[in-house]
Design an enzyme around this catalytic site. Structure first.
Site, PDB file in Angstrom:
ATOM      1  N   GLY A 262      71.965 126.889 -40.635  1.00  0.00           N
ATOM      2  CA  GLY A 262      70.865 127.301 -41.487  1.00  0.00           C
ATOM      3  C   GLY A 262      69.527 127.329 -40.781  1.00  0.00           C
ATOM      4  O   GLY A 262      69.388 127.774 -39.637  1.00  0.00           O
TER       5      GLY A 262
ATOM      6  N   TYR B 293      67.848 125.254 -60.081  1.00  0.00           N
ATOM      7  CA  TYR B 293      67.316 124.836 -58.790  1.00  0.00           C
ATOM      8  C   TYR B 293      66.018 124.064 -58.948  1.00  0.00           C
ATOM      9  O   TYR B 293      66.025 122.823 -58.975  1.00  0.00           O
ATOM     10  CB  TYR B 293      67.119 126.041 -57.847  1.00  0.00           C
TER      11      TYR B 293
END
Length: 399
Positions: free
Chosen positions: A53, A238
């Site tokens: 990532g 989220y």
């Protein structure tokens, strides 16, 4: 040696084996896409969570654009004869090869970064080889964390807060991607606190404390922790959920660190860095994120959707003073303006309002998303001979 023929073992977004050549090729491709910069300064950096990532992108851009020296830390599993090594293991080996070829001085430690032993081991290496750290990049993503003081194992959860979450999601279980419905019951206060303990700022503070205690914070040291805000369409699961609570904890930690003695004594700085959307092993596990990202990619196209390496290059240029810091009213470095542009989000919301029709318009974006997930594990990467046996028992760099 473990030369064998392997095929992907996949169910939906879950892939349990990795291809070493594919993982290495994905690293080389990212490396080649990063423009070089001839800087005179070669800062010392410690990258926690370097193998995937944004951590991987930050490490690669730091090496190629700014010649950083230092240490990358990750927690990866080797080949055990039954399963291949993790993709992060193979990516680390590829980074080490590229770094050595370019004359870069970087070492890699495979350890649980949350542990006290890891901090001691890394500080020993810094003390022996590099000296004080100019940049500490905190990019750890893990499902659990053992508190080094209490021994309690905390588990993070992905849940909304206050009410159940129901929304469209992308389903790859069939022959073609389809829209499914995701429903998640709300998290409890205990689950929220546990998620904060894993994904919040407690461990970030411990790393700063460990480095300070050994005299390993350089003058004007900068430390950053990666975070995400995202769109209002994914906010309930989220930013307004358990993960969002942990991210708020991380942001409070940045403010606390800026007023703490270790950073004040060194005229140092701590920031959270709000990155834009990306396909990562962590993000693919969050319900609805896949469909949202597919829609976003459709709206922006290949040229408008910024890669992790492009965003990491922006970050390094800001940290090294080549460009001004882009800060919001909360003092966070923002790299996500391309994603949260009002016109972009308006078009995403239109697709989201009728997800079946939206998927019909965004099929290339959905296919792209699944290709990106497979590439995370080294599958579907161009110029890789998947039909041939491959060595899966790759040594960790420096071992």
């Amino acid at each position: 040696m473990s030369l064998r023929q392997i095929e992907p073992k996949q169910r939906g977004f879950l892939i349990v084996n990795s291809h070493p050549d594919g993982a290495a090729q994905s690293v080389r491709r990212m490396w080649d896409a990063i423009p070089e910069r001839a800087d005179g300064r070669r800062p010392v950096a410690l990258v926690l969570g370097h193998s995937a990532g944004y951590g991987l992108a930050t490490l690669l851009t730091g090496l190629r654009r700014h010649g950083i020296r230092g240490i990358g830390v990750a927690f990866e599993a080797p080949d055990n004869g039954r399963r291949t090594a993790t993709a992060g293991w193979y990516r680390t080996a590829a980074v080490a090869e590229l770094a050595a070829a370019g004359g870069h001085d970087i070492r890699f430690v495979n350890t649980d970064a949350f542990s006290a032993e890891a901090k001691s081991r890394v500080c020993d290496l810094l003390d022996e080889h590099y000296g004080p750290v100019d940049h500490l990049v905190y990019s750890l993503a893990a499902p659990r964390r053992t508190d080094p003081a209490t021994g309690i194992v905390h588990h993070s959860v992905i849940k909304p807060l206050g009410a159940a979450y129901e929304a469209p999601a992308l389903d790859f279980s069939g022959a073609e991607p389809q829209v499914a419905r995701a429903r998640i019951e709300p998290g409890t206060e205990e689950e929220t606190r546990a998620t904060e303990a894993v994904m919040g700022g407690d461990d970030w503070s411990l790393w700063i404390g460990a480095l300070a205690a050994r005299g390993l914070l350089a003058e004007k040291v900068t430390t950053v922790a990666l975070t995400y805000v995202g769109s209002e369409v994914t906010a309930p699961v989220y930013r307004q959920g358990t993960i969002g609570s942990a991210k708020e904890h991380l942001e409070r930690t940045a403010r606390d660190l800026n007023s703490s003695t270790p950073l004040k004594e060194k005229d140092g700085r701590a920031f959270t860095v709000v990155a834009g959307a990306a396909v990562t092993q962590a993000s693919s596990a969050i319900p609805s994120i896949a469909l949202y990202t597919a829609f976003l990619r459709t709206v922006l196209g290949e040229d408008g959707f910024r890669t992790t390496a492009e965003q990491a290059a922006d970050l390094w240029d800001q940290l090294e003073g080549h460009t001004p810091l882009v800060l919001d009213e909360q003092g966070r470095i923002r790299l996500d303006g391309w994603e949260l542009d009002d016109r972009v989000q308006e078009r995403v919301r239109t697709l989201w309002a009728d997800p079946e029709r939206g998927l019909g318009e965004s099929r290339p974006g959905a296919d792209w998303f699944m290709e990106q997930v497979r590439e995370l594990y080294g599958w579907g990467v161009g110029h890789v001979a998947y039909d041939r046996p491959v060595e899966t028992d790759v040594p960790w760099p420096g071992r």
